[in-house]
Scaffold this active site. Structure first.
Site, PDB file in Angstrom:
ATOM      1  N   CYS A   1      20.554 -15.129  30.665  1.00 36.63           N
ATOM      2  CA  CYS A   1      19.599 -14.486  29.756  1.00 36.63           C
ATOM      3  C   CYS A   1      19.014 -15.567  28.840  1.00 36.63           C
ATOM      4  O   CYS A   1      19.772 -16.263  28.152  1.00 36.63           O
ATOM      5  CB  CYS A   1      20.289 -13.409  28.943  1.00 36.63           C
ATOM      6  SG  CYS A   1      21.193 -12.247  29.981  1.00 36.63           S
TER       7      CYS A   1
ATOM      8  N   CYS B   1      34.146  -7.165  18.571  1.00 37.10           N
ATOM      9  CA  CYS B   1      33.291  -7.576  19.683  1.00 37.10           C
ATOM     10  C   CYS B   1      34.040  -8.703  20.383  1.00 37.10           C
ATOM     11  O   CYS B   1      34.326  -9.743  19.775  1.00 37.10           O
ATOM     12  CB  CYS B   1      31.946  -8.054  19.123  1.00 37.10           C
ATOM     13  SG  CYS B   1      30.878  -8.748  20.376  1.00 37.10           S
TER      14      CYS B   1
ATOM     15  N   CYS C   1      29.190 -18.131  30.542  1.00 37.69           N
ATOM     16  CA  CYS C   1      28.653 -16.971  31.258  1.00 37.69           C
ATOM     17  C   CYS C   1      27.946 -17.450  32.511  1.00 37.69           C
ATOM     18  O   CYS C   1      27.296 -18.499  32.507  1.00 37.69           O
ATOM     19  CB  CYS C   1      27.673 -16.200  30.374  1.00 37.69           C
ATOM     20  SG  CYS C   1      27.174 -14.622  31.133  1.00 37.69           S
TER      21      CYS C   1
ATOM     22  N   CYS D   1      19.842 -15.882  24.969  1.00 36.34           N
ATOM     23  CA  CYS D   1      21.241 -15.814  24.548  1.00 36.34           C
ATOM     24  C   CYS D   1      21.873 -17.205  24.496  1.00 36.34           C
ATOM     25  O   CYS D   1      21.781 -17.975  25.455  1.00 36.34           O
ATOM     26  CB  CYS D   1      22.005 -14.923  25.522  1.00 36.34           C
ATOM     27  SG  CYS D   1      23.784 -15.024  25.359  1.00 36.34           S
TER      28      CYS D   1
ATOM     29  N   CYS E   1      24.615 -10.816  17.494  1.00 39.16           N
ATOM     30  CA  CYS E   1      24.400 -10.668  18.931  1.00 39.16           C
ATOM     31  C   CYS E   1      23.609 -11.839  19.507  1.00 39.16           C
ATOM     32  O   CYS E   1      22.572 -12.204  18.977  1.00 39.16           O
ATOM     33  CB  CYS E   1      23.599  -9.401  19.198  1.00 39.16           C
ATOM     34  SG  CYS E   1      24.645  -8.018  19.470  1.00 39.16           S
TER      35      CYS E   1
ATOM     36  N   GLU F   1      34.774 -16.867  21.577  1.00 42.36           N
ATOM     37  CA  GLU F   1      34.587 -16.316  20.238  1.00 42.36           C
ATOM     38  C   GLU F   1      34.727 -14.801  20.247  1.00 42.36           C
ATOM     39  O   GLU F   1      34.400 -14.133  21.238  1.00 42.36           O
ATOM     40  CB  GLU F   1      33.217 -16.739  19.700  1.00 42.36           C
ATOM     41  CG  GLU F   1      33.184 -18.236  19.461  1.00 42.36           C
ATOM     42  CD  GLU F   1      31.851 -18.781  18.966  1.00 42.36           C
ATOM     43  OE1 GLU F   1      31.850 -19.864  18.395  1.00 42.36           O
ATOM     44  OE2 GLU F   1      30.823 -18.126  19.154  1.00 42.36           O
TER      45      GLU F   1
HETATM   46  S1  SF4 Z   1      23.491 -11.849  27.113  1.00 42.74           S
HETATM   47 FE1  SF4 Z   1      24.490 -13.868  27.244  1.00 42.74          FE
HETATM   48  S2  SF4 Z   1      26.676 -13.459  27.506  1.00 42.74           S
HETATM   49 FE2  SF4 Z   1      25.541 -11.534  27.998  1.00 42.74          FE
HETATM   50  S3  SF4 Z   1      25.196 -11.633  30.229  1.00 42.74           S
HETATM   51 FE3  SF4 Z   1      23.383 -12.544  29.288  1.00 42.74          FE
HETATM   52  S4  SF4 Z   1      23.852 -14.748  29.233  1.00 42.74           S
HETATM   53 FE4  SF4 Z   1      25.799 -13.686  29.575  1.00 42.74          FE
END
Ligand code: SF4
Length: 346
Positions: free
Chosen positions: A118, A107, A114, A121, A339, A94
């Site tokens: 996190c 962005c 990933c 996220c 975000c 995306e």
């Molecule tokens: S915020 Fe999300 S996309 Fe960014 S490094 Fe952490 S897990 Fe990966």
């Protein structure tokens, strides 16, 4: 169907020139094709109208152009646009256009999924499938630039690597994409308008400094207390704050450029004075800017945005210590484009 033909955009300009010489043609033909591929963003060899039909057929026989396709485009009430982008092998990533009064910011994503974790996220729930190639990153920017011209009557002004993926885990390809974006033979954008946002990979931050990159650095910090940071960003256990700080000191000593920190204040996690004091101690060694980002809950509500008193406490304490701080309201929330919300729900 899988193809064994080579992606023509993996070739440098010199390699393309050499290819044409090997075919008994002039090196100049390589320049013409290169211009079609990068400046004119041709999707097919057929588009290359100043190249003879025979040469276009020869290119077709030898190469492919793995251009991205915008599968779906959603437009938010506030003008934010989210693209679901289909890659040549079927994966989706995306990218987002965020228009404000003075800027049009893209962005972009750097990985499919990933590898980091996190907990706040949405992307972290998608396993990392692969890195994006430089041309796939470049194409996202081109597509968003076209949308900005179409819907907002102006070209793209800024780019942030803050979409899906950790850009420093795909450093070489991100660097190659930025080279193209800033090149006169690409989009000719200033590197000062590009920000690479990392969750903090110390070794790679040092490498960026040693490579003397010209773009900006932002660090998603969210806590300057190891225990807290590890609880929300578990990889912090392997890249602790002391290592991150050392890498940032190295970055600053080499670049002398201000460091931006992305920071979300969550209820019950970091909405206290001790957390702000730790943040001040962490970033005061160099000119810094802290973006206090509004949080967008991802379905299960485990993380909740702190109240405005807590955010204002951050703002006041940071400013009283001469650290620039701003509150960033999120945009595109109604289409899950804000975000931390990018997770292929489209
Ligand atoms: S915020 Fe999300 S996309 Fe960014 S490094 Fe952490 S897990 Fe990966």
């Amino acid at each position: 169907m899988a193809t064994t033909k080579k992606d023509i955009r993996a070739l440098t300009k010199d390699q393309l020139r050499e290819f044409f010489v090997s075919q008994g043609d002039k090196p100049f033909r390589g320049n013409q094709v290169y211009e079609w591929l990068w400046i004119k963003s041709a999707h097919t060899f057929e588009d290359m109208t100043n190249i003879s039909i025979e040469t276009r057929q020869m290119l077709e026989d030898n190469f492919v152009i793995n251009h991205i396709k915008v599968d779906t485009m959603q437009r938010s009430n506030d003008g934010t646009i989210k693209n679901a982008v289909r890659l040549h092998d079927g994966f989706l990533v995306e990218s987002v256009l965020i228009p404000t009064k003075s800027r049009s910011t893209a962005c972009v994503s750097s990985q499919v999924g990933c590898s980091l974790d996190c907990r706040f996220c949405a992307t972290s729930r998608l396993k990392r499938m692969r890195n994006l190639n430089p041309d796939e990153i470049y194409d996202q920017v081109v597509a968003i630039d076209q949308q900005s011209r179409l819907y907002n009557d102006r070209p793209l002004s800024n780019i942030v690597f803050m979409g899906m993926g950790e850009p420093l885990m795909n450093y070489n390809n991100v660097l190659k994409a930025i080279d193209k974006i800033t090149s006169k033979e690409g989009l000719a954008m200033s590197p000062k308008r590009i920000t690479v946002s990392t969750s903090g990979v110390p070794k790679m931050i040092k490498k960026m400094a040693d490579d003397e990159v010209k773009f900006n650095l932002a660090v998603s910090l969210h806590s300057a207390i190891d225990e807290v940071r590890t609880s929300i960003m578990p990889f912090n256990e392997h890249f602790p704050l002391a290592d991150l700080r050392e890498a940032l000191e190295h970055w600053y000593s080499k670049t002398k450029s201000r460091i931006t920190y992305e920071y979300i204040v969550w209820k019950g996690i970091n909405d206290n004075k001790e957390a702000v004091e730790a943040l001040i101690q962490f970033c005061k060694f160099a000119p810094s800017k802290v973006n206090l980002i509004e949080y967008n809950p991802i379905d299960d509500g485990e993380f909740q945005q702190a109240n405005s008193e807590a955010v204002n406490m951050y703002l006041n304490m940071l400013e009283s210590r001469n650290i620039v701080a701003t509150i960033r309201r999120s945009r595109g929330k109604d289409i899950d484009a804000a975000c931390g919300q990018l997770a292929n729900k489209s």
